[in-house]
Design a protein around this motif. Structure first.
Motif, PDB file in Angstrom:
ATOM      1  N   LEU A 325       6.059  -7.014  -8.820  1.00 32.14           N
ATOM      2  CA  LEU A 325       6.190  -7.275  -7.274  1.00 32.14           C
ATOM      3  C   LEU A 325       7.780  -6.676  -6.813  1.00 32.14           C
ATOM      4  CD1 LEU A 325       4.336 -10.380  -6.371  1.00 32.14           C
ATOM      5  CD2 LEU A 325       3.585  -8.318  -6.491  1.00 32.14           C
ATOM      6  N   PRO A 326       7.746  -5.678  -6.171  1.00 28.90           N
ATOM      7  CA  PRO A 326       9.040  -5.060  -5.948  1.00 28.90           C
ATOM      8  C   PRO A 326       9.802  -5.648  -4.593  1.00 28.90           C
ATOM      9  CG  PRO A 326       7.583  -3.423  -5.426  1.00 28.90           C
ATOM     10  CD  PRO A 326       6.745  -4.878  -5.783  1.00 28.90           C
ATOM     11  N   LEU A 327      10.992  -5.999  -4.722  1.00 32.61           N
ATOM     12  CA  LEU A 327      11.931  -6.267  -3.341  1.00 32.61           C
ATOM     13  C   LEU A 327      12.952  -5.504  -3.238  1.00 32.61           C
ATOM     14  CD1 LEU A 327      12.217 -10.233  -3.773  1.00 32.61           C
ATOM     15  CD2 LEU A 327      10.526  -8.809  -2.430  1.00 32.61           C
ATOM     16  N   PHE A 328      12.810  -4.141  -2.454  1.00 35.84           N
ATOM     17  CA  PHE A 328      13.850  -3.201  -2.559  1.00 35.84           C
ATOM     18  C   PHE A 328      14.292  -3.039  -1.085  1.00 35.84           C
ATOM     19  CE2 PHE A 328      12.213  -2.267  -6.608  1.00 35.84           C
ATOM     20  CZ  PHE A 328      13.036  -1.422  -7.281  1.00 35.84           C
ATOM     21  N   ARG A 329      14.094  -3.834  -0.144  1.00 38.01           N
ATOM     22  CA  ARG A 329      14.632  -3.794   1.181  1.00 38.01           C
ATOM     23  C   ARG A 329      15.970  -4.301   1.039  1.00 38.01           C
ATOM     24  NH1 ARG A 329      12.945  -2.020   5.989  1.00 38.01           N
ATOM     25  NH2 ARG A 329      13.469  -2.716   7.896  1.00 38.01           N
ATOM     26  N   ASN A 330      17.014  -3.584   1.187  1.00 39.02           N
ATOM     27  CA  ASN A 330      18.358  -4.212   1.232  1.00 39.02           C
ATOM     28  C   ASN A 330      18.662  -4.767   2.471  1.00 39.02           C
ATOM     29  OD1 ASN A 330      21.467  -3.634   1.440  1.00 39.02           O
ATOM     30  ND2 ASN A 330      21.011  -3.744  -0.859  1.00 39.02           N
ATOM     31  N   GLU A 358      15.617   0.560   0.599  1.00 41.17           N
ATOM     32  CA  GLU A 358      15.413   0.800   1.919  1.00 41.17           C
ATOM     33  C   GLU A 358      16.500   0.041   2.487  1.00 41.17           C
ATOM     34  OE1 GLU A 358      11.866  -0.599   3.529  1.00 41.17           O
ATOM     35  OE2 GLU A 358      10.671   0.347   1.886  1.00 41.17           O
ATOM     36  N   ALA A 359      17.116   0.717   3.609  1.00 39.86           N
ATOM     37  CA  ALA A 359      18.214   0.109   4.310  1.00 39.86           C
ATOM     38  C   ALA A 359      17.735  -0.644   5.414  1.00 39.86           C
ATOM     39  CB  ALA A 359      19.194   1.276   4.628  1.00 39.86           C
ATOM     40  N   HIS A 360      17.759  -1.752   5.450  1.00 36.56           N
ATOM     41  CA  HIS A 360      17.432  -2.877   6.650  1.00 36.56           C
ATOM     42  C   HIS A 360      18.314  -2.796   7.719  1.00 36.56           C
ATOM     43  CE1 HIS A 360      15.854  -6.194   8.738  1.00 36.56           C
ATOM     44  NE2 HIS A 360      16.932  -6.900   8.917  1.00 36.56           N
TER      45      HIS A 360
END
Length: 505
Positions: A325-330, A358-360
Motif C-alpha cells: 500500500l503506497p503512501l507517496f503524497r508528500n 506527489e507534492a501536497h
C-alpha cells in the motif's frame, strides 16, 4: 443478516492513508511510506481503528526504530485517541498505560520479564549498559592477548609466521567480527562449523594454504574473545543489547507456550522503519506473528535503506511478502525538491518503476536545484563551500535572464548528520573566508561546550561516571577506548566510581 457498517473516515487522512486503515486484519501488509507522507499519523490512525474494533492496547504491538520515534508514535496515538473519543489527555494516557509501544529492545525486555514463566527465563534480567559492555569486550580481548596460544596452533599455523603487525590486526578484528556476528541469530558453534566448512571448500577450489591459515586463525581469535565475553557477562548476571534480542529469539523458538501466547495475544503488530530491520529483528517478527502474518503491518521506505543503519538487512523491505500500500503524497516539500529526489531515486533500477511522489504543498519553485556527487566527506565539504562562494559572487540566473544575488546570511546548509560533514565543512568555509554560524543544536550542544560542562560536573561530583567518561574521551583527556579496559573494577571491590578507579592508574 446485518450488513457490516463501513468504518467512518479518520479526520485528516487522505484516501491513500485510509486504505491502510481498511487493511486491518488482512496482513501481511507493506506500507511503502515515502518521506514526508504522513506515516506516523497513518499509524496512529491504524492504532485508533484497531481500538474501535475492540482490540485493547495490551493486544497491539507497535515497534519503532529509536526511542525518539517510539515516543513520537505514542504521542500521535494519544492525540488521535483524544480527538476521536473526546477523553482528556490524562484519561487517554491511563488507557495506554499497558500498551506495547517501544523499540525492539524495550519490548523484548518486557516480554521476557513479564512472560518469564512461559519463556523458561529468569525474571531478574539485568541489562548491561554500553559502557560496561565495551569494558567487558576490552577485558576479553586483553585476556586473549595475555593467554599463551594452544600448542601447535595460532601463529604457528601461519607460514611464514605472522609478525606483530599482522597479529595486532587480527586481534583488533576479532572484537569487531564478534560484534557483527552477535547481532545475528548465529551461535558461536554454528559460526565455527560453517566457517570451517567454507575453508575446506576454498581449499578444494585451489585457495592458497597460507591465506586459509590466516582466516582460520582469525576465526579462532574471534571465537575465543566471543566465548570469553559471554562468560564475563554470565559471571556478573548481565545481558547486553545484542544478547537481549538473541535471547528473545531463542525463547520464542524453544518455548511453544511463549510463541503461542504471542501469536494469540498480539492481534496487530506494527513495525515502523522496516527497511532498517536486521536479520535478527526480522526473525523475531516472524516468530511473533507466525507464518500467515495476518496481524503484521510493515511500514517503511525501501529507498531509505541506503542509510544502512547498524546491521540493517539490505532489501528486507522489498523482499518481504505482503500486499503493498503506497503512501507517496508528500506533505513537506514542494515539487522541485521532490522532482530532484525522484531523479536520484530512479537512477537505481530497483526503484525505476516507483510512483512519483506527489507534492501536497503545490507548484514548482523558480529556484534551481543542484545535484552533485563527492568521493568522501572532505570532497563534499569542499564542493559545498565552493558552491556557496559562487552563489554569493554570481547569484542565480533565471530563464528570463534576471539575476538574483545572495548574501551570506541568506544561505543555509542542512545535513542529515552533522558529525561527518560538519567539522570538515567548517574548515572549508574558514579556508575561503566565508562567515558562518553553526546552528546544530545551539551553543550548549556543541561538542567542546559539552566537554567543558562534563569537566565542571566531574569537579562538582566525582561519582558522575558519565561526566568522567566524556572527559576521558574528549579533547581534554583523549583516552582511547582500549585504555578504558584498565579501569575495570578489581574482583570483589563492587563498582567504585570511574574517577576513583582512574586515580589508581
Amino acid at each position: 443478516m446485518r450488513a457490516e457498517r463501513a468504518p467512518a473516515p479518520a479526520p485528516g487522512l487522505n484516501r491513500e492513508q485510509m486504505r491502510v486503515l481498511e487493511a486491518l486484519g488482512r496482513g501481511p501488509v507493506k506500507v511503502a511510506a515515502a518521506a514526508g507522507s504522513g506515516k506516523t499519523s497513518t499509524l496512529a490512525g491504524l492504532y485508533a481503528r484497531a481500538l474501535e474494533t475492540g482490540i485493547p492496547p495490551s493486544r497491539i504491538l507497535a515497534v519503532s526504530f529509536t526511542n525518539m520515534a517510539a515516543a513520537d508514535l505514542r504521542h500521535k496515538i494519544a492525540g488521535a485517541l483524544q480527538r476521536d473519543s473526546g477523553q482528556s489527555l490524562e484519561e487517554v494516557e491511563r488507557a495506554l498505560a499497558g500498551a506495547w509501544i517501544g523499540t525492539f529492545h524495550q519490548l523484548v525486555h518486557r516480554l521476557l520479564r513479564e512472560q518469564s514463566y512461559l519463556a523458561g527465563y529468569r525474571r531478574e534480567l539485568v541489562l548491561c549498559d554500553e559502557l560496561d559492555a565495551a569494558q567487558l569486550r576490552q577485558e576479553a580481548e586483553r585476556r586473549l592477548r595475555a593467554s599463551p596460544p594452544p600448542a601447535g596452533s595460532w601463529s604457528r599455523e601461519l607460514a611464514p609466521p605472522a609478525d606483530a603487525d599482522v597479529l595486532g590486526r587480527l586481534f583488533r578484528g576479532a572484537v569487531g567480527a564478534m560484534n557483527r556476528i552477535r547481532s545475528t541469530a548465529t551461535s558461536s558453534e554454528a559460526c565455527e562449523e560453517s566457517s570451517l566448512r567454507a575453508y575446506r571448500e576454498f581449499a578444494q577450489g585451489g585457495d592458497q594454504e597460507a591465506e586459509l591459515a590466516c582466516h582460520r586463525l582469525a576465526l579462532r581469535l574471534t571465537l575465543s574473545v566471543w566465548r570469553d565475553y559471554e562468560a564475563l557477562l554470565a559471571a556478573r548476571g548481565l545481558i547486553d543489547f545484542d544478547g537481549l534480542l538473541r535471547e528473545g529469539l531463542r525463547a520464542l523458538r524453544e518455548s511453544s507456550r511463549l510463541r503461542h501466547w504471542c501469536r494469540q495475544n498480539f492481534r496487530l503488530v506494527i513495525v515502523d522503519e522496516y527497511q532498517d530491520t536486521s536479520a535478527l529483528q526480522e526473525e523475531l517478527v516472524a516468530e511473533l506473528t507466525g507464518p500467515d502474518g495476518v496481524s503484521l503491518f510493515m511500514v517503511g521506505d525501501a529507498r531509505q535503506s541506503i542509510y544502512a543503519f547498524r546491521d540493517a538487512k539490505p532489501g528486507v523491505m522489498a523482499n518481504a511478502p505482503g500486499a503493498v500500500l503506497p503512501l507517496f503524497r508528500n506533505h513537506r516539500s514542494r515539487r522541485h525538491i521532490l522532482s530532484a529526489a525522484d531523479h536520484v531515486i530512479r537512477a537505481d533500477e530497483q526503484f525505476r518503476g516507483d510512483l512519483a511522489m506527489e507534492a501536497h504543498r503545490g507548484a514548482e519553485s523558480s529556484l534551481p536545484v543542484y545535484l552533485g556527487t563527492a568521493d568522501g566527506p572532505e570532497a563534499e565539504a569542499e564542493a559545498i563551500a565552493a558552491l556557496l562562494e559562487t552563489l554569493h559572487a554570481e547569484g542565480v540566473t533565471y530563464p528570463d535572464g534576471s539575476v538574483q544575488g545572495f548574501r551570506w546570511r541568506e544561505m543555509a546548509v542542512l545535513a542529515r548528520t552533522v558529525g561527518q560533514v560538519g567539522p570538515r565543512l567548517e574548515e572549508a568555509l574558514r579556508a575561503r573566508g566565508i562567515p558562518f554560524q553553526n546552528d546544530s543544536g545551539g551553543l550548549l550542544q556543541r561538542p567542546e561546550v559539552k566537554d567543558l560542562l562534563a569537566l565542571l560536573r566531574l569537579a562538582a561530583d566525582e561519582s558522575d561516571d558519565l561526566a568522567c567518561l566524556r572527559v576521558l574521551q574528549s579533547q581534554v583527556g583523549r583516552l582511547p577506548d582500549r585504555a578504558l579496559g584498565a579501569l575495570l573494577p578489581a574482583a570483589g571491590e563492587g563498582r567504585p566510581a570511574l574517577a576513583l578507579r582512574l586515580r589508581r592508574h
